[in-house]
Design a protein around this motif. Structure first.
Motif, PDB file in Angstrom:
ATOM      1  N   ASP A   6     -38.540 -19.398 -79.319  1.00  0.00           N
ATOM      2  CA  ASP A   6     -39.402 -18.730 -80.277  1.00  0.00           C
ATOM      3  C   ASP A   6     -40.824 -19.221 -80.062  1.00  0.00           C
ATOM      4  O   ASP A   6     -41.059 -20.160 -79.308  1.00  0.00           O
ATOM      5  CB  ASP A   6     -38.943 -19.053 -81.707  1.00  0.00           C
ATOM      6  N   GLY A   7     -41.794 -18.586 -80.722  1.00  0.00           N
ATOM      7  CA  GLY A   7     -43.174 -19.011 -80.589  1.00  0.00           C
ATOM      8  C   GLY A   7     -43.573 -19.982 -81.676  1.00  0.00           C
ATOM      9  O   GLY A   7     -42.786 -20.307 -82.576  1.00  0.00           O
ATOM     10  N   PHE A   8     -44.820 -20.455 -81.614  1.00  0.00           N
ATOM     11  CA  PHE A   8     -45.326 -21.376 -82.625  1.00  0.00           C
ATOM     12  C   PHE A   8     -45.268 -20.728 -84.005  1.00  0.00           C
ATOM     13  O   PHE A   8     -44.919 -21.373 -84.986  1.00  0.00           O
ATOM     14  CB  PHE A   8     -46.768 -21.770 -82.285  1.00  0.00           C
ATOM     15  N   VAL A   9     -45.599 -19.450 -84.078  1.00  0.00           N
ATOM     16  CA  VAL A   9     -45.460 -18.704 -85.332  1.00  0.00           C
ATOM     17  C   VAL A   9     -44.050 -18.117 -85.368  1.00  0.00           C
ATOM     18  O   VAL A   9     -43.689 -17.320 -84.507  1.00  0.00           O
ATOM     19  CB  VAL A   9     -46.495 -17.572 -85.438  1.00  0.00           C
ATOM     20  N   PRO A  10     -43.224 -18.510 -86.325  1.00  0.00           N
ATOM     21  CA  PRO A  10     -41.837 -18.033 -86.368  1.00  0.00           C
ATOM     22  C   PRO A  10     -41.741 -16.512 -86.472  1.00  0.00           C
ATOM     23  O   PRO A  10     -42.584 -15.862 -87.113  1.00  0.00           O
ATOM     24  CB  PRO A  10     -41.282 -18.690 -87.634  1.00  0.00           C
ATOM     25  N   GLN A  11     -40.730 -15.962 -85.861  1.00  0.00           N
ATOM     26  CA  GLN A  11     -40.503 -14.519 -85.922  1.00  0.00           C
ATOM     27  C   GLN A  11     -40.359 -14.047 -87.357  1.00  0.00           C
ATOM     28  O   GLN A  11     -40.865 -12.982 -87.728  1.00  0.00           O
ATOM     29  CB  GLN A  11     -39.245 -14.152 -85.127  1.00  0.00           C
ATOM     30  N   LEU A  14     -43.762 -13.625 -88.931  1.00  0.00           N
ATOM     31  CA  LEU A  14     -44.404 -12.421 -88.413  1.00  0.00           C
ATOM     32  C   LEU A  14     -43.803 -11.167 -89.046  1.00  0.00           C
ATOM     33  O   LEU A  14     -44.516 -10.210 -89.365  1.00  0.00           O
ATOM     34  CB  LEU A  14     -44.267 -12.363 -86.890  1.00  0.00           C
ATOM     35  N   GLU A  15     -42.489 -11.171 -89.240  1.00  0.00           N
ATOM     36  CA  GLU A  15     -41.826 -10.025 -89.870  1.00  0.00           C
ATOM     37  C   GLU A  15     -42.309  -9.838 -91.309  1.00  0.00           C
ATOM     38  O   GLU A  15     -42.546  -8.703 -91.751  1.00  0.00           O
ATOM     39  CB  GLU A  15     -40.311 -10.231 -89.837  1.00  0.00           C
ATOM     40  N   GLY A  21     -48.123  -5.131 -94.157  1.00  0.00           N
ATOM     41  CA  GLY A  21     -49.072  -4.167 -93.619  1.00  0.00           C
ATOM     42  C   GLY A  21     -49.970  -4.678 -92.517  1.00  0.00           C
ATOM     43  O   GLY A  21     -50.909  -3.987 -92.107  1.00  0.00           O
ATOM     44  N   HIS A  22     -49.704  -5.885 -92.008  1.00  0.00           N
ATOM     45  CA  HIS A  22     -50.519  -6.446 -90.927  1.00  0.00           C
ATOM     46  C   HIS A  22     -50.014  -5.910 -89.585  1.00  0.00           C
ATOM     47  O   HIS A  22     -49.007  -6.373 -89.048  1.00  0.00           O
ATOM     48  CB  HIS A  22     -50.467  -7.969 -90.959  1.00  0.00           C
ATOM     49  N   GLU A  23     -50.728  -4.924 -89.056  1.00  0.00           N
ATOM     50  CA  GLU A  23     -50.299  -4.248 -87.836  1.00  0.00           C
ATOM     51  C   GLU A  23     -50.237  -5.202 -86.645  1.00  0.00           C
ATOM     52  O   GLU A  23     -49.342  -5.081 -85.798  1.00  0.00           O
ATOM     53  CB  GLU A  23     -51.261  -3.095 -87.518  1.00  0.00           C
ATOM     54  N   GLU A  24     -51.159  -6.161 -86.566  1.00  0.00           N
ATOM     55  CA  GLU A  24     -51.170  -7.073 -85.419  1.00  0.00           C
ATOM     56  C   GLU A  24     -49.948  -7.977 -85.413  1.00  0.00           C
ATOM     57  O   GLU A  24     -49.481  -8.399 -84.354  1.00  0.00           O
ATOM     58  CB  GLU A  24     -52.454  -7.903 -85.406  1.00  0.00           C
ATOM     59  N   ALA A  25     -49.407  -8.280 -86.585  1.00  0.00           N
ATOM     60  CA  ALA A  25     -48.171  -9.063 -86.647  1.00  0.00           C
ATOM     61  C   ALA A  25     -47.022  -8.252 -86.065  1.00  0.00           C
ATOM     62  O   ALA A  25     -46.178  -8.768 -85.318  1.00  0.00           O
ATOM     63  CB  ALA A  25     -47.873  -9.465 -88.089  1.00  0.00           C
ATOM     64  N   LYS A  26     -46.997  -6.966 -86.390  1.00  0.00           N
ATOM     65  CA  LYS A  26     -45.979  -6.072 -85.846  1.00  0.00           C
ATOM     66  C   LYS A  26     -46.093  -5.981 -84.335  1.00  0.00           C
ATOM     67  O   LYS A  26     -45.083  -6.024 -83.613  1.00  0.00           O
ATOM     68  CB  LYS A  26     -46.119  -4.683 -86.474  1.00  0.00           C
ATOM     69  N   GLN A  27     -47.313  -5.857 -83.832  1.00  0.00           N
ATOM     70  CA  GLN A  27     -47.527  -5.757 -82.396  1.00  0.00           C
ATOM     71  C   GLN A  27     -47.129  -7.053 -81.691  1.00  0.00           C
ATOM     72  O   GLN A  27     -46.585  -7.017 -80.579  1.00  0.00           O
ATOM     73  CB  GLN A  27     -48.992  -5.424 -82.095  1.00  0.00           C
ATOM     74  N   THR A  28     -47.372  -8.192 -82.327  1.00  0.00           N
ATOM     75  CA  THR A  28     -46.972  -9.468 -81.727  1.00  0.00           C
ATOM     76  C   THR A  28     -45.458  -9.562 -81.643  1.00  0.00           C
ATOM     77  O   THR A  28     -44.912 -10.079 -80.664  1.00  0.00           O
ATOM     78  CB  THR A  28     -47.537 -10.647 -82.535  1.00  0.00           C
ATOM     79  N   LEU A  29     -44.754  -9.058 -82.646  1.00  0.00           N
ATOM     80  CA  LEU A  29     -43.287  -9.053 -82.607  1.00  0.00           C
ATOM     81  C   LEU A  29     -42.784  -8.259 -81.401  1.00  0.00           C
ATOM     82  O   LEU A  29     -41.850  -8.687 -80.708  1.00  0.00           O
ATOM     83  CB  LEU A  29     -42.728  -8.450 -83.897  1.00  0.00           C
ATOM     84  N   ILE A  30     -43.406  -7.113 -81.161  1.00  0.00           N
ATOM     85  CA  ILE A  30     -43.017  -6.289 -80.012  1.00  0.00           C
ATOM     86  C   ILE A  30     -43.283  -7.040 -78.709  1.00  0.00           C
ATOM     87  O   ILE A  30     -42.440  -7.070 -77.800  1.00  0.00           O
ATOM     88  CB  ILE A  30     -43.785  -4.954 -80.031  1.00  0.00           C
ATOM     89  N   LYS A  31     -44.449  -7.680 -78.629  1.00  0.00           N
ATOM     90  CA  LYS A  31     -44.803  -8.424 -77.417  1.00  0.00           C
ATOM     91  C   LYS A  31     -43.863  -9.596 -77.200  1.00  0.00           C
ATOM     92  O   LYS A  31     -43.482  -9.898 -76.064  1.00  0.00           O
ATOM     93  CB  LYS A  31     -46.251  -8.909 -77.515  1.00  0.00           C
ATOM     94  N   MET A  32     -43.487 -10.280 -78.284  1.00  0.00           N
ATOM     95  CA  MET A  32     -42.590 -11.423 -78.147  1.00  0.00           C
ATOM     96  C   MET A  32     -41.215 -11.009 -77.656  1.00  0.00           C
ATOM     97  O   MET A  32     -40.570 -11.732 -76.895  1.00  0.00           O
ATOM     98  CB  MET A  32     -42.474 -12.168 -79.483  1.00  0.00           C
TER      99      MET A  32
END
Length: 344
Positions: A6-11, A14-15, A21-32
């Motif tokens: 997992d990353g430093f920021v837990p999945q 991010l979920e 409503g934080h779109e960048e968190a959603k995009q990071t989940l996809i990237k991870m």
């Protein structure tokens, strides 16, 4: 190889941010998820990463600029003994990576991640606006953040020390990344991350903030940090870390709650540090971690406590830590609800 998954920021965090409503968190989940798939494809044994001549040399640092791609070792921008560059992300990775290396060597007598002089590879500007950083089993990747939830991940010395220490755990005892052993995996990285941050800032257990990730949270992050070792459960509005076994959470996500339940041993480490000093606490933890007969891959909190307690006794008898270290360890773990089976 049992790499950090997992990353430093837990999945899970991010979920929760994505649901807000934080779109960048959603995009990071996809990237991870894409990154995890690549990691599965590239899995290789840790032993194959080391060449014989590395056994006694000092670890070199190499910092690469991924230029917002997902490519590792894309463009080498700084290496050992090269002067600072104009990119602060590069300099943070280089400097904090070096301080972490120096802490392991000077305080714990460990020569880099593998104890054989393994080079430290940092990939900065990894992916685009990625809200995370991670160790992939051989090197480290750091996103820039989106500027709102998170900023440049290399700005946090505890972030760099945390991810590098996942590599150390990989080589020490390979704690399985699930349940209590996974929480211990996360906990060790938090402990070293905080110790290194104190080392860099010239702080003591008493003057440290004991926050994890406070230097990389952005203006729209709902809290002051990702975690607090002093007061688990208080770092942000989503922080559900317990500080006592009575509140242990057997979760269906987060690999059985590895980022959540790490708050329990984190609190114990804080208490021991307050009793005997952070460097002595770290020495005890590291000595316990490196003893594979005491802490196995599937270690529980109780087993880890017994290993730390015995190690404190041994180091105390050797004059390497204070005489009351074992008593401090016992009392700290008792305070977090662990250790009823051990007596002095």
């Amino acid at each position: 190889m049992n790499e950090h998954k997992d990353g430093f920021v837990p999945q899970t965090l991010l979920e929760k941010l994505a649901k807000e409503g934080h779109e960048e968190a959603k995009q990071t989940l996809i990237k991870m998820e894409e990154i995890k798939e690549k990691k599965r494809e590239m899995t290789s044994t840790a032993e194959n990463m080391i060449t014989p001549e590395q056994n006694s040399r000092k670890a070199n640092r190499e910092v690469y600029d991924s230029q917002n791609t997902s490519q590792q070792k894309y463009k080498l921008v700084r290496k050992e003994e090269y002067p600072p560059v104009s990119d602060e992300n590069v300099n943070f990775a280089y400097d904090y990576g070096g301080k972490t290396r120096d802490y392991y060597l000077s305080k714990l007598n460990r020569n880099s991640i593998d104890d054989k002089g393994m080079d430290l590879i940092f990939n900065v500007h990894f992916s685009e606006r990625m809200n995370n950083a991670y160790w992939d089993g051989s090197q480290m990747q750091f996103g820039d953040g989106d500027g709102e939830l998170f900023t440049n991940f290399t700005k946090g010395s505890d972030v760099i020390a945390h991810e590098l220490s996942h590599g150390v755990t990989q080589y020490l005892n390979g704690l399985e990344y699930f349940g209590q052993s996974g929480a211990l995996n996360e906990h060790f990285s938090d402990a070293i991350g905080s110790a290194v941050k104190q080392f860099i800032k010239g702080q003591t257990a008493e003057t440290a903030d004991w926050l994890i990730g406070n230097e990389i949270v952005g203006p729209k992050f709902p809290g002051k940090a990702l975690r607090s070792m002093k007061e688990p459960g208080t770092a942000n509005s989503f922080d559900d870390q317990p500080s006592n076994m009575k509140d242990y959470k057997d979760l269906p996500n987060d690999n059985g709650g590895v980022h959540t339940n790490s708050g329990i041993p984190n609190k114990a480490f804080f208490l021991v540090s307050m009793g005997i000093g952070t460097d002595q606490a770290t020495l005890i933890w590291y000595a316990a971690w490196r003893n594979k007969t005491l802490i196995k891959k599937t270690a529980t909190f109780q087993e880890a406590f017994e290993a730390i307690f015995k190690t404190a006794q041994d180091l105390s008898n050797e004059g390497k830590v204070t005489k009351n270290a074992a008593e401090v360890v016992k009392n700290a773990f008792r305070e977090v609800g662990i250790g009823s089976l051990v007596t002095v």
